[in-house]
Enzyme design. Structure first.
Site, PDB file in Angstrom:
ATOM      1  N   THR A  38     -12.305 -49.561 -55.919  1.00 53.49           N
ATOM      2  CA  THR A  38     -12.650 -48.224 -56.418  1.00 53.49           C
ATOM      3  C   THR A  38     -14.087 -48.017 -55.944  1.00 53.49           C
ATOM      4  O   THR A  38     -14.863 -48.978 -55.868  1.00 53.49           O
ATOM      5  CB  THR A  38     -12.569 -48.118 -57.956  1.00 53.49           C
ATOM      6  OG1 THR A  38     -13.511 -49.020 -58.519  1.00 53.49           O
ATOM      7  CG2 THR A  38     -11.160 -48.462 -58.467  1.00 53.49           C
ATOM      8  N   HIS A  39     -14.435 -46.803 -55.588  1.00 48.17           N
ATOM      9  CA  HIS A  39     -15.768 -46.507 -55.015  1.00 48.17           C
ATOM     10  C   HIS A  39     -16.040 -47.341 -53.762  1.00 48.17           C
ATOM     11  O   HIS A  39     -17.190 -47.635 -53.447  1.00 48.17           O
ATOM     12  CB  HIS A  39     -16.891 -46.748 -56.026  1.00 48.17           C
ATOM     13  CG  HIS A  39     -16.632 -46.167 -57.377  1.00 48.17           C
ATOM     14  ND1 HIS A  39     -17.054 -44.904 -57.735  1.00 48.17           N
ATOM     15  CD2 HIS A  39     -15.966 -46.650 -58.449  1.00 48.17           C
ATOM     16  CE1 HIS A  39     -16.667 -44.654 -58.986  1.00 48.17           C
ATOM     17  NE2 HIS A  39     -15.999 -45.696 -59.441  1.00 48.17           N
ATOM     18  N   SER A  59     -12.460 -49.662 -24.430  1.00 49.84           N
ATOM     19  CA  SER A  59     -13.659 -48.870 -24.165  1.00 49.84           C
ATOM     20  C   SER A  59     -13.923 -48.888 -22.666  1.00 49.84           C
ATOM     21  O   SER A  59     -13.613 -49.863 -21.986  1.00 49.84           O
ATOM     22  CB  SER A  59     -14.840 -49.489 -24.912  1.00 49.84           C
ATOM     23  OG  SER A  59     -16.049 -49.175 -24.268  1.00 49.84           O
ATOM     24  N   ASN A 115     -10.026 -50.113 -29.798  1.00 48.05           N
ATOM     25  CA  ASN A 115     -10.320 -48.970 -30.665  1.00 48.05           C
ATOM     26  C   ASN A 115      -9.076 -48.412 -31.353  1.00 48.05           C
ATOM     27  O   ASN A 115      -8.013 -48.314 -30.740  1.00 48.05           O
ATOM     28  CB  ASN A 115     -10.967 -47.848 -29.844  1.00 48.05           C
ATOM     29  CG  ASN A 115     -12.350 -48.229 -29.347  1.00 48.05           C
ATOM     30  OD1 ASN A 115     -13.045 -49.002 -29.994  1.00 48.05           O
ATOM     31  ND2 ASN A 115     -12.731 -47.706 -28.200  1.00 48.05           N
ATOM     32  N   LYS A 119       1.764 -16.765 -35.831  1.00 47.01           N
ATOM     33  CA  LYS A 119       2.608 -17.661 -35.039  1.00 47.01           C
ATOM     34  C   LYS A 119       1.892 -18.882 -34.510  1.00 47.01           C
ATOM     35  O   LYS A 119       2.374 -20.013 -34.669  1.00 47.01           O
ATOM     36  CB  LYS A 119       3.251 -16.884 -33.888  1.00 47.01           C
ATOM     37  CG  LYS A 119       4.473 -16.176 -34.366  1.00 47.01           C
ATOM     38  CD  LYS A 119       4.922 -15.071 -33.491  1.00 47.01           C
ATOM     39  CE  LYS A 119       5.394 -13.937 -34.365  1.00 47.01           C
ATOM     40  NZ  LYS A 119       4.327 -13.272 -35.138  1.00 47.01           N
TER      41      LYS A 119
HETATM   42  N1  ARG Z   1       4.941  -9.515 -31.602  1.00 49.36           N
HETATM   43  C1  ARG Z   1       4.969  -8.927 -32.921  1.00 49.36           C
HETATM   44  C2  ARG Z   1       4.569  -9.997 -33.936  1.00 49.36           C
HETATM   45  O1  ARG Z   1       4.563 -11.122 -33.588  1.00 49.36           O
HETATM   46  C3  ARG Z   1       6.319  -8.436 -33.243  1.00 49.36           C
HETATM   47  C4  ARG Z   1       6.358  -7.344 -34.222  1.00 49.36           C
HETATM   48  C5  ARG Z   1       5.699  -6.120 -33.672  1.00 49.36           C
HETATM   49  N2  ARG Z   1       5.848  -4.994 -34.498  1.00 49.36           N
HETATM   50  C6  ARG Z   1       5.133  -3.877 -34.333  1.00 49.36           C
HETATM   51  N3  ARG Z   1       5.341  -2.913 -35.122  1.00 49.36           N
HETATM   52  N4  ARG Z   1       4.179  -3.825 -33.428  1.00 49.36           N
HETATM   53  O2  ARG Z   1       4.266  -9.705 -35.082  1.00 49.36           O
END
Ligand code: ARG
Length: 463
Positions: A157-158, A279, A287, A327
């Site tokens: 601990t610590h 290294s 490493n 995304k």
């Molecule tokens: N490429 C857009 C996205 O990833 C798709 C949806 C676009 N919709 C719009 N109304 N411009 O969100």
């Protein structure tokens, strides 16, 4: 006029080339293609089911979409920046392939509900794959644990030596953390599996669609009850990034321990050649790049979580282009979490060897049995706090004379307190110190065996 133009006749000029690049998501949302095709097939089938298009038209559309799938899989579908995003790219190619019928696919749909559907289909799939990778890592932990029930390791601990523990107990702590990760992702998957398709741009559609039909085809558990929420909700993505961040926290903590254990100062493990690097200048070095990289990559996953939270916080309903930013955060997290789980599995399987001699020496060289001396007296009726203070004094004297507790003679023990008998020597051996902690969930060997069996049973049930 440009026959590939994206927008309605309201637009007379095409997009500024730099803005076209800035606006496009095709560079990364190509990742969604298989899910986009699957979603579109279900949509077309729903349109036929409800009589909005004919079943012959639907069949042509489905065949065209399947052809695009084959083209993509063969490496022959490579849309450029002019296609803007995966949804347009597929629709254009479909129309090239099957003619004007292809233009019917987008009836009663918007890219807003389309992209939401794609991302959910993608994520639920990826979540299942990540859950599987968690199970693999848990399997290796169980394997290592079953080989090291009786191997002792200093517990800290610590980052100060505290009490020795069974190495299996230590490893099974990570099993438990990963079990929570597995369950958490399961909960996220359940909420991710809600269908927004048919929400339209934001307000639903004038067509008499059947949202439950397409949702069922796509194996969604439920549909969004509110179209505005359907197109603008990204809670599921944030929840996924949160679950992923916690996975990375756990992997990073384990990485940190492996890095420490592999150092000369600890010397608890050695790294195998297949899983360590050298290294460029210091020939003696080996490493721990693998755990270091996992620890390092943890930061980018936290960053993605933060990015999405901040992106969402000011968004008015409903869809806003900001959402396109979800995304890369999700894709990079999926990639990072998957590979990190995978390499940690390899590392534990064949990358580290526990140095049992050194571990044995380590648990015999310190005062981590001091609590047990206090417990010994407390069990003979001495109030614990009084016993604790007495032992504190003994430790102090022993430290200054360079001795360990096991080096005290029975006379010396009796001077400290008359309750000491010769069984004190056994009570303070590291093995006995560990064995005695037999409270539920403790490191006592019986407990660890039971814990290990539960872990094995759990893996058996879910595979
Ligand atoms: N490429 C857009 C996205 O990833 C798709 C949806 C676009 N919709 C719009 N109304 N411009 O969100």
């Amino acid at each position: 006029m440009n026959k590939n133009k994206t927008w309605s006749d309201r637009f007379e000029e095409s997009l500024h080339p730099t803005i076209a690049i800035f606006n496009a998501s095709i560079g990364f949302d190509i990742e969604l293609i298989e899910y986009d095709l699957t979603g579109s097939i279900a949509h077309a089938q729903m349109l036929a089911h409800t009589g909005i298009i004919s079943s012959i038209e639907a069949q042509q559309i489905v065949d065209g979409l399947e052809q695009i799938r084959q083209e993509y899989r063969q490496g022959n579908f490579n849309p450029g920046i002019d296609q803007e995003d995966i949804h347009f790219a597929v629709e254009r190619r479909l129309t090239e392939l099957i003619g004007d019928v292809g233009k019917k696919l987008h009836t009663a749909r918007s890219r807003n509900d389309q992209v939401g559907t794609d991302l959910r289909l993608y994520l639920r799939d990826q979540i299942s794959q990540i859950q599987k990778a968690i199970r693999d890592l848990q399997g290796v932990l169980v394997k290592q644990a079953s080989e090291h029930i009786e191997t002792l390791i200093p517990g800290y601990t610590h980052l100060q030596r505290a009490q020795p523990v069974s190495l299996a107990h230590h490893l099974l702590a990570y099993f438990q953390m990963l079990e929570r990760d597995w369950q958490r992702l399961g909960e996220v998957r359940r909420r991710t599996n809600t269908c927004p398709l048919g929400s339209g741009a934001l307000a639903g559609t004038t067509f008499e669609i059947d949202r439950h039909y397409s949702a069922k085809l796509l194996e969604f558990d439920q549909v969004y009850a509110n179209s505005l929420d359907g197109v603008s909700d990204r809670d599921f993505a944030i929840e996924f990034l949160n679950g992923s961040s916690l996975i990375m926290v756990h992997l990073s903590r384990l990485s940190e321990e492996i890095i420490l254990w592999a150092s000369h100062e600890f010397g608890f493990v050695s790294l195998t050649d297949r899983c360590a690097t050298g290294s460029s200048i210091m020939p003696q070095k080996k490493n721990p790049d693998v755990p270091e990289l996992i620890r390092g990559k943890t930061g980018r996953v936290f960053g993605h979580l933060q990015a999405l939270l901040v992106m969402m916080k000011g968004l008015p309903l409903a869809y806003n282009k900001d959402l396109q930013e979800d995304k890369e955060a999700v894709f990079d997290t999926v990639k990072t979490v998957k590979i990190s789980l995978e390499v940690m599995t390899i590392l534990l399987e064949e990358g580290i060897e526990f140095k049992t001699n050194r571990l044995n020496q380590a648990v015999n060289e310190d005062f981590s049995n001091a609590t047990d001396v206090a417990d010994y007296l407390a069990q003979k009726g001495v109030p614990f706090r009084q016993a604790y203070n007495l032992v504190g004094k003994v430790v102090k004297h022993s430290l200054s004379s360079g001795k360990l507790l096991k080096d005290l003679t029975l006379e010396q023990w009796k001077e400290i307190h008359p309750a000491f008998e010769s069984d004190i020597y056994n009570a303070i051996t590291p093995r006995q110190v560990v064995a005695a902690r037999n409270s539920y969930g403790g490191t006592g060997f019986e407990q660890v065996r039971a814990q290990l069996q539960d872990a094995i049973d759990l893996l058996g049930q879910s595979s």
